[in-house]
Each structure stands twice: as structure tokens, then as C-alpha cells.
Motif scaffolding. Structure first.
Motif, PDB file in Angstrom:
ATOM      1  N   ALA A  25       0.852  -1.254   0.094  1.00  0.00           N
ATOM      2  CA  ALA A  25       0.136   0.034  -0.040  1.00  0.00           C
ATOM      3  C   ALA A  25       0.790   1.156  -0.112  1.00  0.00           C
ATOM      4  O   ALA A  25       1.555   1.526   0.900  1.00  0.00           O
ATOM      5  N   PRO A  26       0.751   1.991  -1.024  1.00  0.00           N
ATOM      6  CA  PRO A  26       1.772   3.326  -1.069  1.00  0.00           C
ATOM      7  C   PRO A  26       1.400   4.045  -0.166  1.00  0.00           C
ATOM      8  O   PRO A  26       0.345   4.373   0.385  1.00  0.00           O
ATOM      9  N   SER A  27       2.552   4.541   0.554  1.00  0.00           N
ATOM     10  CA  SER A  27       2.420   5.319   1.979  1.00  0.00           C
ATOM     11  C   SER A  27       1.896   6.789   1.412  1.00  0.00           C
ATOM     12  O   SER A  27       1.783   7.234   0.098  1.00  0.00           O
ATOM     13  N   THR A  28       1.374   7.506   2.262  1.00  0.00           N
ATOM     14  CA  THR A  28       0.901   9.090   2.143  1.00  0.00           C
ATOM     15  C   THR A  28       2.021   9.943   1.377  1.00  0.00           C
ATOM     16  O   THR A  28       1.742  10.645   0.496  1.00  0.00           O
ATOM     17  N   GLU A  29       3.123   9.595   2.077  1.00  0.00           N
ATOM     18  CA  GLU A  29       4.290  10.612   1.530  1.00  0.00           C
ATOM     19  C   GLU A  29       4.643  10.178   0.010  1.00  0.00           C
ATOM     20  O   GLU A  29       4.900  11.116  -0.674  1.00  0.00           O
ATOM     21  N   ARG A  30       4.731   8.782  -0.038  1.00  0.00           N
ATOM     22  CA  ARG A  30       5.107   8.535  -1.689  1.00  0.00           C
ATOM     23  C   ARG A  30       3.961   8.984  -2.439  1.00  0.00           C
ATOM     24  O   ARG A  30       4.303   9.472  -3.827  1.00  0.00           O
ATOM     25  N   LEU A  31       2.724   8.938  -2.205  1.00  0.00           N
ATOM     26  CA  LEU A  31       1.714   9.616  -2.968  1.00  0.00           C
ATOM     27  C   LEU A  31       1.912  10.918  -3.418  1.00  0.00           C
ATOM     28  O   LEU A  31       1.661  11.745  -4.521  1.00  0.00           O
ATOM     29  N   VAL A  89       2.988  21.254   7.071  1.00  0.00           N
ATOM     30  CA  VAL A  89       2.815  19.808   6.826  1.00  0.00           C
ATOM     31  C   VAL A  89       2.150  19.316   8.249  1.00  0.00           C
ATOM     32  O   VAL A  89       1.322  18.322   7.986  1.00  0.00           O
ATOM     33  N   ARG A  90       2.998  19.331   9.269  1.00  0.00           N
ATOM     34  CA  ARG A  90       2.653  18.638  10.371  1.00  0.00           C
ATOM     35  C   ARG A  90       1.391  19.154  10.888  1.00  0.00           C
ATOM     36  O   ARG A  90       0.458  18.290  11.569  1.00  0.00           O
ATOM     37  N   LEU A  91       0.873  20.542  10.644  1.00  0.00           N
ATOM     38  CA  LEU A  91      -0.156  20.948  11.057  1.00  0.00           C
ATOM     39  C   LEU A  91      -1.518  20.253  10.495  1.00  0.00           C
ATOM     40  O   LEU A  91      -2.549  19.926  10.721  1.00  0.00           O
ATOM     41  N   PRO A 124      -6.086  11.123   5.731  1.00  0.00           N
ATOM     42  CA  PRO A 124      -4.981  10.443   4.834  1.00  0.00           C
ATOM     43  C   PRO A 124      -5.012  11.583   3.400  1.00  0.00           C
ATOM     44  O   PRO A 124      -3.973  11.884   2.952  1.00  0.00           O
ATOM     45  N   ALA A 125      -6.395  11.945   2.684  1.00  0.00           N
ATOM     46  CA  ALA A 125      -6.268  12.405   1.662  1.00  0.00           C
ATOM     47  C   ALA A 125      -5.843  13.739   1.847  1.00  0.00           C
ATOM     48  O   ALA A 125      -5.219  14.289   0.994  1.00  0.00           O
ATOM     49  N   LEU A 126      -6.094  14.762   2.879  1.00  0.00           N
ATOM     50  CA  LEU A 126      -5.628  15.953   3.149  1.00  0.00           C
ATOM     51  C   LEU A 126      -4.081  15.899   3.362  1.00  0.00           C
ATOM     52  O   LEU A 126      -3.593  16.769   2.977  1.00  0.00           O
ATOM     53  N   THR A 127      -3.651  14.963   4.173  1.00  0.00           N
ATOM     54  CA  THR A 127      -2.098  14.693   4.442  1.00  0.00           C
ATOM     55  C   THR A 127      -1.355  14.766   2.844  1.00  0.00           C
ATOM     56  O   THR A 127      -0.491  15.199   2.762  1.00  0.00           O
ATOM     57  N   MET A 128      -2.177  13.648   2.250  1.00  0.00           N
ATOM     58  CA  MET A 128      -1.456  13.596   0.986  1.00  0.00           C
ATOM     59  C   MET A 128      -1.253  14.963   0.138  1.00  0.00           C
ATOM     60  O   MET A 128      -0.326  15.171  -0.534  1.00  0.00           O
ATOM     61  N   LEU A 129      -2.329  15.547   0.108  1.00  0.00           N
ATOM     62  CA  LEU A 129      -2.389  16.911  -0.668  1.00  0.00           C
ATOM     63  C   LEU A 129      -1.541  17.781  -0.213  1.00  0.00           C
ATOM     64  O   LEU A 129      -0.698  18.361  -0.739  1.00  0.00           O
ATOM     65  N   ILE A 130      -1.182  17.909   1.280  1.00  0.00           N
ATOM     66  CA  ILE A 130      -0.334  19.220   1.805  1.00  0.00           C
ATOM     67  C   ILE A 130       1.086  18.608   1.702  1.00  0.00           C
ATOM     68  O   ILE A 130       2.015  19.389   1.221  1.00  0.00           O
ATOM     69  N   HIS A 131       1.308  17.188   1.467  1.00  0.00           N
ATOM     70  CA  HIS A 131       2.973  16.677   1.458  1.00  0.00           C
ATOM     71  C   HIS A 131       2.850  16.929  -0.064  1.00  0.00           C
ATOM     72  O   HIS A 131       4.111  17.467  -0.739  1.00  0.00           O
ATOM     73  N   SER A 132       2.134  16.898  -1.182  1.00  0.00           N
ATOM     74  CA  SER A 132       2.317  17.344  -2.503  1.00  0.00           C
ATOM     75  C   SER A 132       2.729  18.706  -2.549  1.00  0.00           C
ATOM     76  O   SER A 132       3.341  18.942  -3.661  1.00  0.00           O
ATOM     77  N   PHE A 133       2.035  19.500  -1.864  1.00  0.00           N
ATOM     78  CA  PHE A 133       2.407  21.140  -1.883  1.00  0.00           C
ATOM     79  C   PHE A 133       3.752  21.424  -1.356  1.00  0.00           C
ATOM     80  O   PHE A 133       4.178  22.581  -1.306  1.00  0.00           O
ATOM     81  N   HIS A 134       4.666  20.488  -0.526  1.00  0.00           N
ATOM     82  CA  HIS A 134       5.629  20.773   0.181  1.00  0.00           C
ATOM     83  C   HIS A 134       6.703  21.555  -0.877  1.00  0.00           C
ATOM     84  O   HIS A 134       7.181  22.681  -0.479  1.00  0.00           O
ATOM     85  N   GLY A 135       6.792  20.902  -2.023  1.00  0.00           N
ATOM     86  CA  GLY A 135       7.983  21.734  -2.799  1.00  0.00           C
ATOM     87  C   GLY A 135       7.439  23.169  -3.485  1.00  0.00           C
ATOM     88  O   GLY A 135       8.137  24.054  -3.291  1.00  0.00           O
TER      89      GLY A 135
END
Length: 244
Positions: free
Chosen positions: A91-97, A168-170, A177-188
Motif C-alpha cells: 500500500a503506497p504511503s501518503t508521503e509516496r503518493l 505539513v505537520r499541522l 489521509p487525503a488531506l495529508t497527501m495533498l499537503i505533502h504534494s504542496f511541500h515543494g
């Protein structure tokens, strides 16, 4: 997620058939993705051996290995060596997605203003969930991040990456998980917008750090109105320092 008895699970067979196209390895990757999406393959399932896959797809071992490398890089398959090894569905992790989305965002023609405007929509809208669901551990982590930010400012070593890490931690405090994935994608893209804002107003780091702490205290008090006011002011100031 794989389990301790993965090595004892029988390989999933009879799911594959020969393919004949120019980019055969990609066809195999797409076939495996489809089986995962349809539930024919689930996390923990072991794929057939390379030899069996070669026979079922009618391709060479080189092609199978190329497809497995792509699947592994996508976080969909874990390849393990040894007597109980093989290729296992994961199962791909939130970070990977999130990284995949981040690559798409980073390669697109986004401006810092685009990113900050999107953050205003997403991060402000997430606050009700964060206020409702943030745990004591979440609050402690956020306060630790603000302390680290203040210490870095005092030492002259503060970097906008610390601000991005806080946001990101906020978002993770919403426990969605969907929101976490979205914010991780915004990191860069977030780092890009923060760096542009810093160039425009290099002395604003202290104010931003103070707002981070005020925001955490509002969340700790379950004060949504105050948290929203702080977040909006925080992001609007960033928006005012980047080009439209």
C-alpha cells in the motif's frame, strides 16, 4: 502493509496473459495497477516468480524486471530477496503518493501567488477538522516545531523549510489521509513560494514564527475563530509578498 506471514502466502496466478506492444513493460505495469485497483491484487499478495511472469505475459525476464522496478519506484510493489522473497503488493504511503503529486506540481508553470492562493483555500478549510481532531501528541509536536523555529531565528539559522514542515505537520493533525497527501504534494511548491516571500521581506520570519505559536495555542484551546483569523492573516501576508 505487509504481514509477518507474507512469505507463506501463495503467489497470485492466472491473472496475467501475453501482451504485444512496443513498450511492453509499461503495459505490464498498467495491468498490475488495474488488478490492484479492482481488488484482484491486495497489499501483502505475492506476485508470481519472474519465470512465471515471463511465461504468463509472454515476454523476457529483462522486461519483467523493468516493470517491477517501475512498480517498486511507484510504491506499489516491494521486491525482497532470499528464500522467502519475491515481489509483494504494498500500500503506497501518503508521503509516496504526495511525492508523485509534488513532481507534477513542481514541473508545472505554477507561480508563488498560485501556490499561496491554493494554500489559503486548503489550509484554512482544514482548520475545523484540526480543531476537532488534534491530539495532545499533535499539539506537543507543533509546539516543539515552534520552539525549534524560535531557536533557529535566535541563532540566525532559520530556513523556510522549517515553516513548510510546520504547515505539513499541522495538516496531519486533521487525521485525514487525503488531506495529508495533498499537503505533502504542496511541500515543494510551498518552499518555492516561501523562499520568494523571504526574498521580498527577509525580516518577516520572526512574525511568522510568532503566528505559528499563536495558532497552536488557539488549536489547543479549540478556538476555531481565532485559529482561522491567525491563519488568514498569516497566509495573506505571504500572498502580499509574492508576485501575482
Amino acid at each position: 502493509m505487509t504481514t509477518a506471514d507474507d512469505g507463506n502466502r501463495s503467489p497470485k496466478t492466472g491473472l496475467f496473459s501475453p501482451v504485444s506492444m512496443s513498450r511492453v513493460s509499461q503495459v505490464i505495469v498498467d495491468r498490475v495497477k488495474l488488478l490492484i485497483r479492482d481488488g484482484e491484487l491486495t497489499p501483502g499478495d505475492r506476485l508470481p516468480s519472474e519465470r512465471d511472469l515471463c511465461e504468463q505475459f509472454g515476454v523476457s525476464r529483462v522486461t519483467i524486471r523493468e516493470a517491477l522496478r517501475v512498480l517498486e519506484a511507484s510504491g506499489l510493489v516491494a521486491v525482497r530477496v532470499g528464500a522467502r522473497g519475491g515481489a509483494f503488493v504494498t500500500a503506497p504511503s501518503t508521503e509516496r503518493l504526495g511525492e508523485g503529486l509534488a513532481d507534477l506540481l513542481s514541473l508545472s508553470a505554477l507561480t508563488a501567488a498560485n501556490v499561496t492562493e491554493a494554500r489559503m483555500v486548503v489550509e484554512t478549510s482544514a482548520l475545523p477538522l484540526i480543531i476537532e481532531r488534534a491530539t495532545a501528541e499533535d499539539i506537543a509536536d507543533l509546539l516543539r516545531l515552534t520552539d525549534e523555529g524560535q531557536a533557529a531565528l535566535d541563532a540566525g539559522t532559520y530556513d523556510v523549510g522549517m515553516s513548510a514542515a510546520f504547515h505539513v505537520r499541522l495538516a496531519e493533525c486533521a487525521h485525514n489521509p487525503a488531506l495529508t497527501m495533498l499537503i505533502h504534494s504542496f511541500h515543494g511548491p510551498m518552499l518555492m513560494s516561501l523562499r520568494e516571500a523571504k526574498v521580498s521581506a527577509p525580516l518577516m520570519g520572526r512574525q511568522g514564527s510568532d503566528e505559528h505559536r499563536e495558532l497552536v495555542l488557539a488549536i489547543q484551546s479549540r478556538d476555531l475563530a481565532t485559529a482561522e483569523a491567525i491563519m488568514k492573516a498569516h497566509l495573506r501576508r505571504t500572498a502580499s509578498r509574492v508576485d501575482g
